[in-house]
Scaffold this motif. Structure first.
Motif, short mmCIF file in Angstrom:
data_model
loop_
_atom_site.label_atom_id
_atom_site.label_comp_id
_atom_site.label_asym_id
_atom_site.label_seq_id
_atom_site.Cartn_x
_atom_site.Cartn_y
_atom_site.Cartn_z
N ASP A 59 -5.26 102.07 -14.86
CA ASP A 59 -5.87 101.27 -13.80
C ASP A 59 -6.58 100.11 -14.49
O ASP A 59 -7.64 100.30 -15.09
CB ASP A 59 -6.86 102.13 -13.02
N ASP A 62 -10.32 99.43 -14.31
CA ASP A 62 -11.25 100.41 -14.87
C ASP A 62 -11.22 100.30 -16.39
O ASP A 62 -10.20 100.57 -17.02
CB ASP A 62 -10.85 101.81 -14.42
N GLU A 64 -12.51 102.12 -18.74
CA GLU A 64 -12.22 103.36 -19.45
C GLU A 64 -10.74 103.71 -19.40
O GLU A 64 -10.18 104.21 -20.38
CB GLU A 64 -13.06 104.50 -18.86
N SER A 65 -10.09 103.43 -18.27
CA SER A 65 -8.66 103.68 -18.14
C SER A 65 -7.87 102.79 -19.09
O SER A 65 -6.91 103.23 -19.74
CB SER A 65 -8.21 103.45 -16.69
#
Length: 258
Positions: A59, A62, A64-65
Motif C-alpha cells: 500500500d 502506508d 510501513e507497507s
C-alpha cells in the motif's frame, strides 16, 4: 530482444491495467519483476506461477507497507534496477463542482498518487544508486497534469508528480540514476468498462490518431525510458497521448480543416 536481461524491476499498481502491461513487457525482455499492489490477490491471480515474477502486497499510502515491500526486494532480489511508480488513488477520482469538493478526496490523491511515488523512490534510491548506472525511475503521470480534463485533486497530484520527476532527476543524476515520466492520455482499462460508446466517441472526435490508447502502448514507452536505449535521457516527460495535447481537433473542425 532482452534489454532487461539481469535487471530487477519493481512495479506499483501492477495487478491490472497499465501496471500489469508494464510487468509483462519488462518480464518479456528479461527482467525479474516484483509486482507490488494493495490487491495482492489480484496480482497473484494475474502472475502467480510465472517464473521470474513475484508478488508483494504494498500500500503506497502506508510508509510501513512500502518499507516492508522494499525489505522483500533486498532479501529476494539483492538489488534493484528499475522502479515504476504506477499506483494511484482510484477511489478518489470523482469530479464534483469545486464548491462541493471535500478535503478528503484531495488528501487521498496527494497521499497516495503523489506521496506514494515519493515513498517508493525514497525506499528504492539506495538500491538504484548501487545498480552501476542502470538505475531508472519511471513515473506514470497523466494529461490531466497539463490541461483540464476534470478531477481537480487527481490532476493536481499528477502535476506534483511531474514536478517531482524533474527535481528528483536533478538530485540523483550524480548517482547515475535517471528519472523520467510517461504522460498517458485516455487508456482503455477497467475504469472504462461499460463505457464503450464514450471511448468510441473520444477516438473519433478527440484523438488525432483516431483511437484511444492501450496499456501496451504505455508499457512500450516505459520499457524504452527504463532501458539503456534512453541512457542519456533524464528529467523528461514523454507524452503517450495519441496527439491529444498537441492537436486541438475541435478547433480544426470549427474552421473546416481536414
Amino acid at each position: 530482444m532482452d534489454r532487461f536481461e539481469g535487471y530487477s524491476a519493481f512495479v506499483t499498481g501492477g495487478a491490472r491495467g497499465i501496471g500489469a502491461a508494464v510487468v509483462r513487457r519488462l518480464h518479456s525482455e528479461g527482467a525479474r519483476v516484483v509486482v507490488a499492489d494493495v490487491d495482492d490477490s489480484a496480482a497473484r491471480e494475474a502472475f502467480g506461477g510465472v517464473r521470474g515474477v513475484s508478488v508483494v502486497r504494498c500500500d503506497v499510502g502506508d510508509a510501513e507497507s512500502v518499507a516492508a515491500a522494499f525489505a522483500y526486494v533486498r532479501e529476494e532480489l539483492g538489488g534493484l534496477d528499475v522502479l515504476v511508480n504506477n499506483a494511484f488513488a482510484r477511489d478518489a477520482m470523482d469530479s464534483p463542482r469545486i464548491e462541493d469538493d471535500p478535503d478528503g478526496g484531495w488528501r487521498e490523491q496527494l497521499h497516495v498518487t503523489l506521496l506514494g511515488a515519493v515513498r517508493c523512490a525514497r525506499a528504492a534510491m539506495p538500491l538504484l544508486a548501487a545498480a552501476d548506472g542502470r538505475g531508472a525511475v519511471v513515473n506514470i503521470g497523466s494529461v490531466n497534469a497539463e490541461a483540464y480534463f476534470g478531477n481537480h485533486a487527481y490532476s493536481a497530484a499528477k502535476a506534483g508528480l511531474a514536478s517531482f520527476t524533474r527535481t528528483l532527476a536533478g538530485e540523483v543524476a550524480p548517482r547515475r540514476v535517471r528519472v523520467n515520466q510517461i504522460t498517458p492520455g485516455t487508456v482503455a482499462t477497467r475504469a472504462w468498462e461499460s463505457r464503450e460508446e464514450q471511448l468510441a466517441a473520444l477516438a473519433a472526435r478527440v484523438y488525432p490518431l483516431g483511437r484511444v490508447g492501450t496499456p501496451d502502448d504505455v508499457a512500450a514507452a516505459v520499457a524504452f525510458l527504463a532501458s539503456s536505449d534512453a541512457a542519456w535521457i533524464t528529467g523528461t516527460t514523454l507524452r503517450v497521448d495519441g496527439g491529444l495535447l498537441a492537436v486541438n481537433t475541435h478547433f480544426g473542425e470549427v474552421l473546416g480543416q481536414p
